[in-house]
Structure formats: C-alpha cells, structure tokens
Write an enzyme that holds these catalytic residues in place. Structure first.
Site, PDB file in Angstrom:
ATOM      1  N   TYR A   1      48.842  37.138 -37.738  1.00  0.00           N
ATOM      2  CA  TYR A   1      48.538  38.553 -37.508  1.00  0.00           C
ATOM      3  C   TYR A   1      49.303  39.075 -36.288  1.00  0.00           C
ATOM      4  O   TYR A   1      49.925  40.141 -36.335  1.00  0.00           O
ATOM      5  CB  TYR A   1      47.030  38.706 -37.311  1.00  0.00           C
ATOM      6  CG  TYR A   1      46.575  40.106 -36.970  1.00  0.00           C
ATOM      7  CD1 TYR A   1      46.547  41.106 -37.932  1.00  0.00           C
ATOM      8  CD2 TYR A   1      46.167  40.423 -35.672  1.00  0.00           C
ATOM      9  CE1 TYR A   1      46.136  42.386 -37.617  1.00  0.00           C
ATOM     10  CE2 TYR A   1      45.748  41.699 -35.352  1.00  0.00           C
ATOM     11  CZ  TYR A   1      45.734  42.688 -36.329  1.00  0.00           C
ATOM     12  OH  TYR A   1      45.319  43.960 -36.001  1.00  0.00           O
TER      13      TYR A   1
HETATM   14  N1  NAD Z   1      39.499  47.080 -35.709  1.00  0.00           N
HETATM   15  C1  NAD Z   1      40.148  46.471 -34.722  1.00  0.00           C
HETATM   16  O1  NAD Z   1      39.566  45.792 -33.853  1.00  0.00           O
HETATM   17  C2  NAD Z   1      41.648  46.605 -34.597  1.00  0.00           C
HETATM   18  C3  NAD Z   1      42.264  46.248 -33.393  1.00  0.00           C
HETATM   19  C4  NAD Z   1      43.651  46.369 -33.298  1.00  0.00           C
HETATM   20  C5  NAD Z   1      44.381  46.845 -34.366  1.00  0.00           C
HETATM   21  N2  NAD Z   1      43.744  47.175 -35.528  1.00  0.00           N
HETATM   22  C6  NAD Z   1      44.566  47.690 -36.626  1.00  0.00           C
HETATM   23  O2  NAD Z   1      44.058  48.964 -37.004  1.00  0.00           O
HETATM   24  C7  NAD Z   1      44.232  49.157 -38.408  1.00  0.00           C
HETATM   25  C8  NAD Z   1      42.904  49.453 -39.083  1.00  0.00           C
HETATM   26  O3  NAD Z   1      41.935  48.495 -38.666  1.00  0.00           O
HETATM   27  P1  NAD Z   1      40.529  48.336 -39.409  1.00  0.00           P
HETATM   28  O4  NAD Z   1      39.641  47.629 -38.484  1.00  0.00           O
HETATM   29  O5  NAD Z   1      40.109  49.636 -40.015  1.00  0.00           O
HETATM   30  O6  NAD Z   1      41.018  47.290 -40.562  1.00  0.00           O
HETATM   31  P2  NAD Z   1      40.402  46.953 -41.975  1.00  0.00           P
HETATM   32  O7  NAD Z   1      40.903  45.597 -42.333  1.00  0.00           O
HETATM   33  O8  NAD Z   1      38.943  47.211 -42.007  1.00  0.00           O
HETATM   34  O9  NAD Z   1      41.087  48.062 -42.908  1.00  0.00           O
HETATM   35  C9  NAD Z   1      42.386  48.002 -43.336  1.00  0.00           C
HETATM   36  C10 NAD Z   1      42.544  48.894 -44.555  1.00  0.00           C
HETATM   37  O10 NAD Z   1      43.829  48.585 -45.128  1.00  0.00           O
HETATM   38  C11 NAD Z   1      43.651  48.466 -46.528  1.00  0.00           C
HETATM   39  N3  NAD Z   1      44.672  47.583 -47.096  1.00  0.00           N
HETATM   40  C12 NAD Z   1      44.772  46.237 -46.977  1.00  0.00           C
HETATM   41  N4  NAD Z   1      45.813  45.796 -47.691  1.00  0.00           N
HETATM   42  C13 NAD Z   1      46.397  46.885 -48.260  1.00  0.00           C
HETATM   43  C14 NAD Z   1      47.518  47.077 -49.118  1.00  0.00           C
HETATM   44  N5  NAD Z   1      48.262  46.036 -49.541  1.00  0.00           N
HETATM   45  N6  NAD Z   1      47.851  48.334 -49.482  1.00  0.00           N
HETATM   46  C15 NAD Z   1      47.095  49.384 -49.070  1.00  0.00           C
HETATM   47  N7  NAD Z   1      46.019  49.269 -48.285  1.00  0.00           N
HETATM   48  C16 NAD Z   1      45.676  48.033 -47.878  1.00  0.00           C
HETATM   49  C17 NAD Z   1      42.256  47.886 -46.715  1.00  0.00           C
HETATM   50  O11 NAD Z   1      41.758  48.100 -48.038  1.00  0.00           O
HETATM   51  C18 NAD Z   1      41.481  48.618 -45.643  1.00  0.00           C
HETATM   52  O12 NAD Z   1      40.933  49.841 -46.125  1.00  0.00           O
HETATM   53  C19 NAD Z   1      44.914  47.892 -38.927  1.00  0.00           C
HETATM   54  O13 NAD Z   1      46.319  48.081 -38.898  1.00  0.00           O
HETATM   55  C20 NAD Z   1      44.523  46.852 -37.897  1.00  0.00           C
HETATM   56  O14 NAD Z   1      45.421  45.773 -37.856  1.00  0.00           O
HETATM   57  C21 NAD Z   1      42.400  47.068 -35.670  1.00  0.00           C
END
Ligand code: NAD
Length: 250
Positions: free
Chosen positions: A155
């Site tokens: 990741y």
């Molecule tokens: N929540 C955190 O703590 C955090 C921290 C740092 C960065 N992020 C980043 O923020 C973003 C959102 O985080 P989150 O917590 O909502 O993540 P999450 O995993 O809950 O949501 C990710 C979304 O992407 C969609 N997805 C996955 N694969 C896909 C594909 N092949 N095509 C289209 N859609 C797809 C999923 O269905 C989901 O709705 C991500 O890029 C994550 O890496 C999150």
C-alpha cells in the site's frame, strides 16, 4: 453553500462510500455538478446528493480497467458536457489487513498496484482530455509515505507512486493549463476503517502522536479538496498536502 465551485463539473472515483462520498458531498455543497463512480453501486450516494438539491450522476467503473475509464469519460461528456475537477480517490485500502512484507500474497501485491497506481493513471489518461485550462486533478496518497510505517508495504509503495505521478503529471499537463495536486491523509474513520480489527488501539496510539489529539473523520479531508479544486489555488500544482492533525511534520 459557498458557490466556490458553481459551474464546475467533477468526477470522484471510489465515491460509493467513505472519504470518496464525503468528497462528492463537499464539492456538491460548494455548487459543483458531481459524477460519482466506483466498482460498487453509487446510485444511493448520488441519490442522496440529488435529494439535497445537487446535480449528481453515477457510474459503475473499475478504475484499473482501460475500457471502463474510457466509458467514464463518455459519461462525463454526456452528463456534464466536460470536466473541471477529477479526484482520484479509489483505492484498495479499507479491505487490507496489516501484514509483514514477507506475508503479502503475490496476488494481493498485484491487486494493490493495479487499483492504486494504474487506477490513478487510467482515469487521468481518459478524463484530462475533457478538461479546459484551469482544470484541477487531485490524487490521494497517505501520510504513511512520510512517516515510514510498517506492515502495509504494498500500500505504501503504491501511494509513494501516486506522489511520483502527481509530480510528473503536473509537468505534462501544465502545458494544457491543468493542475495536479495530492492530498496525503492520516488515519481517518471511514466506514471500512471502523470495521478493521484492533482499530481502537491503533487509533489511540496515532491520536497520541498527533499535535491535534482527536480522531479524524472523512469530512476533515474535504476542505483541502475543495480548496485544491477551486480557483483559490490556481497557482498551486505538483504539491502534496498532508492532512493528519499534525502527525507528520514536513
Ligand atoms: N481512511 C484512511 O485512514 C485513509 C488514510 C490515508 C489515505 N486514505 C486514502 O483515502 C482514499 C479513501 O479512503 P477510504 O477510507 O474511504 O477507503 P475505502 O477502502 O473505504 O474506500 C475506497 C473506495 O474505492 C472503491 N474501489 C476499490 N477498488 C476500486 C476499483 N477497482 N474501481 C473503482 N473503485 C474502487 C471501493 O469500492 C471504495 O468505495 C483511499 O485512496 C485511501 O487509500 C485513507
């Protein structure tokens, strides 16, 4: 509603729920038309925004699939007649568990790279041509890249690649008057994060390391995205903004 994004048209990937859905709601609240896409159905999230008075559309898109991203560009053209804002938020994150690098299955490594790296490049490849000068592309990384955090090496590698792509693409697309910036959030309590095993203890230790000693919610990331999407940031490109309550200081 501020009207800051009135007449702007936005696509948000990974918007079925979590931080992506919060981005869509935040942009709509500031006046943008929004097209939500995800591999999961976004109809419910889009309907909620429409009910609140926004112009909201939805599409089923696998961001790692070239043909799906070409279809997404067609949908943006058909629904909104162009594009001003693209947020590449979709990623494999919430579904990943912590594991030592020696225990990562090859298939999991490949899936993370496909969605988190190729799945940022392909939407930009197909949607940036719809954007006029002044358009804004926002990628999403993580503060883990700067913190040096164990047990999610695939990741972290994928998100370091996102920062690299942001810098290279800002040079390529700057010639077309487009900006490309990145947001690197800290741990944020999205629906899928809340489902993770042992999350309460990890959250507390992360909170302890922050200057601002509290949990972050998806809405905590939205203001930075609205700023970067808007003309208020019209001279900013190629930058990465850490939004983590003062965890990583750079
Ligand atoms: N929540 C955190 O703590 C955090 C921290 C740092 C960065 N992020 C980043 O923020 C973003 C959102 O985080 P989150 O917590 O909502 O993540 P999450 O995993 O809950 O949501 C990710 C979304 O992407 C969609 N997805 C996955 N694969 C896909 C594909 N092949 N095509 C289209 N859609 C797809 C999923 O269905 C989901 O709705 C991500 O890029 C994550 O890496 C999150």
């Amino acid at each position: 509603m501020s009207g800051l994004l009135t007449k702007k048209r936005a696509v948000i990937t990974g918007a079925a729920q979590g931080i992506g859905a919060a981005f869509a709601a935040g942009l709509a609240e500031h006046g943008a038309q929004v097209l939500l896409c995800d591999k999961d159905d976004c109809a419910h999230a889009a309907k909620q925004l429409s009910k609140a008075g926004a112009e909201a559309y939805h599409a089923l898109t696998d961001v790692a699939d070239d043909a799906d991203c070409a279809a997404l560009a067609k949908a943006a053209k058909a629904h909104m007649d162009g594009l001003d804002i693209l947020i590449c938020n979709a990623a494999l994150f919430g579904s990943l568990s912590l594991k030592h690098h020696r225990d990562i299955p090859i298939e999991e490594w490949d899936a993370v790279m496909a969605v988190n790296v190729k799945g940022v490049w392909l939407p930009i490849k197909h949607l940036a041509p719809l954007m006029d000068p002044g358009g804004s592309i926002i990628t999403i990384a993580t503060n883990r890249v700067f913190a040096g955090s164990p047990n999610m090496v695939h990741y972290d590698a994928s998100k370091a690649a996102v920062i690299g792509m942001t810098r290279s693409l800002c040079r390529e697309l700057g010639a077309d008057g487009l900006r490309v910036n990145c947001i690197a959030p800290g741990l944020t309590m999205s629906e899928n994060v809340l489902k993770k095993e042992g999350i309460q203890e990890r959250t507390q230790s992360i909170i302890n390391s922050r200057a601002l000693k509290r949990e972050m919610l998806p809405d905590d990331i939205v203001g930075t995205a609205v700023f970067l999407a808007s003309d208020l940031s019209q001279s900013i490109t190629g930058q990465t903004y850490v939004v983590d309550g003062g965890g990583v200081l750079r």
